[in-house]
Scaffold this motif. Sequence first.
Motif, PDB file in Angstrom:
ATOM      1  N   GLY A  84       0.819  -1.202   0.000  1.00  0.00           N
ATOM      2  CA  GLY A  84       0.000   0.000   0.000  1.00  0.00           C
ATOM      3  C   GLY A  84       0.853   1.252   0.000  1.00  0.00           C
ATOM      4  O   GLY A  84       2.031   1.229  -0.377  1.00  0.00           O
ATOM      5  N   THR A  85       0.267   2.363   0.467  1.00  0.00           N
ATOM      6  CA  THR A  85       0.985   3.640   0.466  1.00  0.00           C
ATOM      7  C   THR A  85       0.891   4.356   1.813  1.00  0.00           C
ATOM      8  O   THR A  85       1.141   5.553   1.884  1.00  0.00           O
ATOM      9  CB  THR A  85       0.447   4.572  -0.642  1.00  0.00           C
ATOM     10  OG1 THR A  85      -0.936   4.855  -0.400  1.00  0.00           O
ATOM     11  CG2 THR A  85       0.609   3.939  -2.015  1.00  0.00           C
ATOM     12  N   VAL A  86       0.553   3.637   2.864  1.00  0.00           N
ATOM     13  CA  VAL A  86       0.482   4.251   4.194  1.00  0.00           C
ATOM     14  C   VAL A  86       1.896   4.481   4.718  1.00  0.00           C
ATOM     15  O   VAL A  86       2.745   3.580   4.690  1.00  0.00           O
ATOM     16  CB  VAL A  86      -0.314   3.367   5.170  1.00  0.00           C
ATOM     17  CG1 VAL A  86      -0.208   3.915   6.594  1.00  0.00           C
ATOM     18  CG2 VAL A  86      -1.769   3.295   4.744  1.00  0.00           C
ATOM     19  N   ILE A  87       2.138   5.707   5.199  1.00  0.00           N
ATOM     20  CA  ILE A  87       3.433   6.095   5.747  1.00  0.00           C
ATOM     21  C   ILE A  87       3.226   6.523   7.199  1.00  0.00           C
ATOM     22  O   ILE A  87       2.320   7.301   7.509  1.00  0.00           O
ATOM     23  CB  ILE A  87       4.049   7.254   4.937  1.00  0.00           C
ATOM     24  CG1 ILE A  87       4.351   6.789   3.507  1.00  0.00           C
ATOM     25  CG2 ILE A  87       5.311   7.786   5.609  1.00  0.00           C
ATOM     26  CD1 ILE A  87       4.711   7.903   2.560  1.00  0.00           C
ATOM     27  N   ARG A  88       4.051   6.004   8.100  1.00  0.00           N
ATOM     28  CA  ARG A  88       3.952   6.343   9.519  1.00  0.00           C
ATOM     29  C   ARG A  88       5.218   7.062   9.976  1.00  0.00           C
ATOM     30  O   ARG A  88       6.319   6.724   9.559  1.00  0.00           O
ATOM     31  CB  ARG A  88       3.818   5.079  10.366  1.00  0.00           C
ATOM     32  CG  ARG A  88       2.799   4.072   9.867  1.00  0.00           C
ATOM     33  CD  ARG A  88       1.434   4.336  10.392  1.00  0.00           C
ATOM     34  NE  ARG A  88       0.543   3.216  10.048  1.00  0.00           N
ATOM     35  CZ  ARG A  88      -0.746   3.189  10.316  1.00  0.00           C
ATOM     36  NH1 ARG A  88      -1.310   4.214  10.949  1.00  0.00           N
ATOM     37  NH2 ARG A  88      -1.502   2.156   9.968  1.00  0.00           N
ATOM     38  N   GLU A  89       5.028   8.045  10.872  1.00  0.00           N
ATOM     39  CA  GLU A  89       6.175   8.685  11.506  1.00  0.00           C
ATOM     40  C   GLU A  89       6.498   7.945  12.797  1.00  0.00           C
ATOM     41  O   GLU A  89       5.603   7.624  13.589  1.00  0.00           O
ATOM     42  CB  GLU A  89       5.902  10.154  11.808  1.00  0.00           C
ATOM     43  CG  GLU A  89       7.103  10.843  12.436  1.00  0.00           C
ATOM     44  CD  GLU A  89       6.970  12.347  12.506  1.00  0.00           C
ATOM     45  OE1 GLU A  89       7.958  12.997  12.899  1.00  0.00           O
ATOM     46  OE2 GLU A  89       5.892  12.880  12.170  1.00  0.00           O
ATOM     47  N   VAL A  90       7.779   7.656  12.998  1.00  0.00           N
ATOM     48  CA  VAL A  90       8.236   6.930  14.179  1.00  0.00           C
ATOM     49  C   VAL A  90       8.767   7.938  15.195  1.00  0.00           C
ATOM     50  O   VAL A  90       9.781   8.605  14.943  1.00  0.00           O
ATOM     51  CB  VAL A  90       9.331   5.918  13.816  1.00  0.00           C
ATOM     52  CG1 VAL A  90       9.787   5.153  15.064  1.00  0.00           C
ATOM     53  CG2 VAL A  90       8.828   4.946  12.744  1.00  0.00           C
ATOM     54  N   ASP A  91       8.082   8.060  16.322  1.00  0.00           N
ATOM     55  CA  ASP A  91       8.579   8.914  17.395  1.00  0.00           C
ATOM     56  C   ASP A  91       9.312   8.045  18.424  1.00  0.00           C
ATOM     57  O   ASP A  91       9.437   6.825  18.258  1.00  0.00           O
ATOM     58  CB  ASP A  91       7.443   9.710  18.036  1.00  0.00           C
ATOM     59  CG  ASP A  91       6.350   8.833  18.632  1.00  0.00           C
ATOM     60  OD1 ASP A  91       6.598   7.629  18.880  1.00  0.00           O
ATOM     61  OD2 ASP A  91       5.231   9.347  18.860  1.00  0.00           O
ATOM     62  N   ALA A  92       9.794   8.665  19.471  1.00  0.00           N
ATOM     63  CA  ALA A  92      10.592   7.926  20.454  1.00  0.00           C
ATOM     64  C   ALA A  92       9.793   6.796  21.097  1.00  0.00           C
ATOM     65  O   ALA A  92      10.340   5.724  21.392  1.00  0.00           O
ATOM     66  CB  ALA A  92      11.115   8.892  21.519  1.00  0.00           C
ATOM     67  N   ASP A  93       8.504   6.997  21.297  1.00  0.00           N
ATOM     68  CA  ASP A  93       7.676   5.968  21.928  1.00  0.00           C
ATOM     69  C   ASP A  93       7.463   4.760  21.018  1.00  0.00           C
ATOM     70  O   ASP A  93       7.193   3.658  21.511  1.00  0.00           O
ATOM     71  CB  ASP A  93       6.316   6.548  22.318  1.00  0.00           C
ATOM     72  CG  ASP A  93       6.411   7.543  23.458  1.00  0.00           C
ATOM     73  OD1 ASP A  93       7.407   7.473  24.216  1.00  0.00           O
ATOM     74  OD2 ASP A  93       5.511   8.388  23.590  1.00  0.00           O
ATOM     75  N   ALA A  94       7.559   4.970  19.706  1.00  0.00           N
ATOM     76  CA  ALA A  94       7.325   3.878  18.753  1.00  0.00           C
ATOM     77  C   ALA A  94       8.608   3.148  18.378  1.00  0.00           C
ATOM     78  O   ALA A  94       8.560   2.169  17.625  1.00  0.00           O
ATOM     79  CB  ALA A  94       6.654   4.423  17.496  1.00  0.00           C
ATOM     80  N   ARG A  95       9.726   3.608  18.896  1.00  0.00           N
ATOM     81  CA  ARG A  95      11.013   2.968  18.607  1.00  0.00           C
ATOM     82  C   ARG A  95      10.958   1.484  18.968  1.00  0.00           C
ATOM     83  O   ARG A  95      10.516   1.108  20.048  1.00  0.00           O
ATOM     84  CB  ARG A  95      12.109   3.653  19.416  1.00  0.00           C
ATOM     85  CG  ARG A  95      13.486   3.009  19.344  1.00  0.00           C
ATOM     86  CD  ARG A  95      14.451   3.781  20.235  1.00  0.00           C
ATOM     87  NE  ARG A  95      15.781   3.198  20.235  1.00  0.00           N
ATOM     88  CZ  ARG A  95      16.203   2.287  21.113  1.00  0.00           C
ATOM     89  NH1 ARG A  95      15.361   1.852  22.050  1.00  0.00           N
ATOM     90  NH2 ARG A  95      17.422   1.814  21.050  1.00  0.00           N
ATOM     91  N   GLY A  96      11.368   0.636  18.040  1.00  0.00           N
ATOM     92  CA  GLY A  96      11.447  -0.801  18.293  1.00  0.00           C
ATOM     93  C   GLY A  96      10.195  -1.584  17.955  1.00  0.00           C
ATOM     94  O   GLY A  96      10.160  -2.808  18.146  1.00  0.00           O
ATOM     95  N   ARG A  97       9.173  -0.931  17.420  1.00  0.00           N
ATOM     96  CA  ARG A  97       7.962  -1.675  17.073  1.00  0.00           C
ATOM     97  C   ARG A  97       8.279  -2.732  16.024  1.00  0.00           C
ATOM     98  O   ARG A  97       8.870  -2.454  14.987  1.00  0.00           O
ATOM     99  CB  ARG A  97       6.870  -0.733  16.566  1.00  0.00           C
ATOM    100  CG  ARG A  97       6.261   0.135  17.651  1.00  0.00           C
ATOM    101  CD  ARG A  97       5.004   0.849  17.203  1.00  0.00           C
ATOM    102  NE  ARG A  97       3.939  -0.064  16.798  1.00  0.00           N
ATOM    103  CZ  ARG A  97       2.676   0.292  16.605  1.00  0.00           C
ATOM    104  NH1 ARG A  97       2.317   1.564  16.782  1.00  0.00           N
ATOM    105  NH2 ARG A  97       1.768  -0.583  16.234  1.00  0.00           N
TER     106      ARG A  97
END
Length: 274
Positions: A84-97
């Motif tokens: 697909g074309t979904v883009i997510r921003e990774v912040d510090a809380d999402a690190r390591g998902r």
Amino acid sequence: MEPFQHREDSGIPYFSLTLWEREFPHLIAGMSARDRESIQHPNQSNYAWTRSGSGNGVIANRRRLVETLGVPLSSWTCGNQVHGTVIREVDADARGRGHQSRDTAFPETDGLLTREEDVLLTSFYADCVPLFFYSPDMDMIGVAHAGWRGTVGGIGPKMVREFVRRGADRKRIRAVIAPSIGACCYEVDAKVADPLCNILPEADRTVLKSVAEGRWKLDLKEANRRLLRGEGLLEEHLSVTHWCTSCHPDLFHSHRRDQGRTGRMVAFIGKRKG
């Protein structure tokens, strides 16, 4: 100039994106490669949970790669890709998902970007096009998975717009198109060719070569290059590899060449702590 250099450090083969790492030493960027054993046993260099890989083998492979790169496994961050074309921003809380479980990865995500340090953005491939992005002015990095569906959906231009929306100067954004299947090995039918012609009106002259009635050879890397140019990236900030994943079974997994019986390589980009 070829942007990637094949390396084998501590027995782990990979391609480093030396074009960027030399200019921006705080970047870690590249793509995994196959080792000799994985030609017969795809799990040996498989980095994604697919039909050909077990969870324990995947985690062990990831651990060996990050140790070679000098980053912790906990920085490894990924999405569950769906073309697909979904883009997510990774912040510090999402690190390591997603680093130890598919269930914790970003759902239905084919693009990731971040301004955070100590985050390794990762994405998985076995012929599709990896797109790397870097904005020097914002120190923002990104990676996008562009198979033919993602290419038609415009995931590359969408990533550029996401960078710009966050303050990046379009004229300074860099992009690299990484190893993927080449026009030499990628034959498609009208199901793929027609949508490409809709988004690239000149596609029948530039990225598609007719080989038979209703059959074309597709240069997916060139299609993405043209789409990124159309989004305003400068020619001097766009680099394209010469490597074809299907042509080199000693270096790359290839879904098409191996008829689905293969593992997945990982494209990765991160920033070392300052």
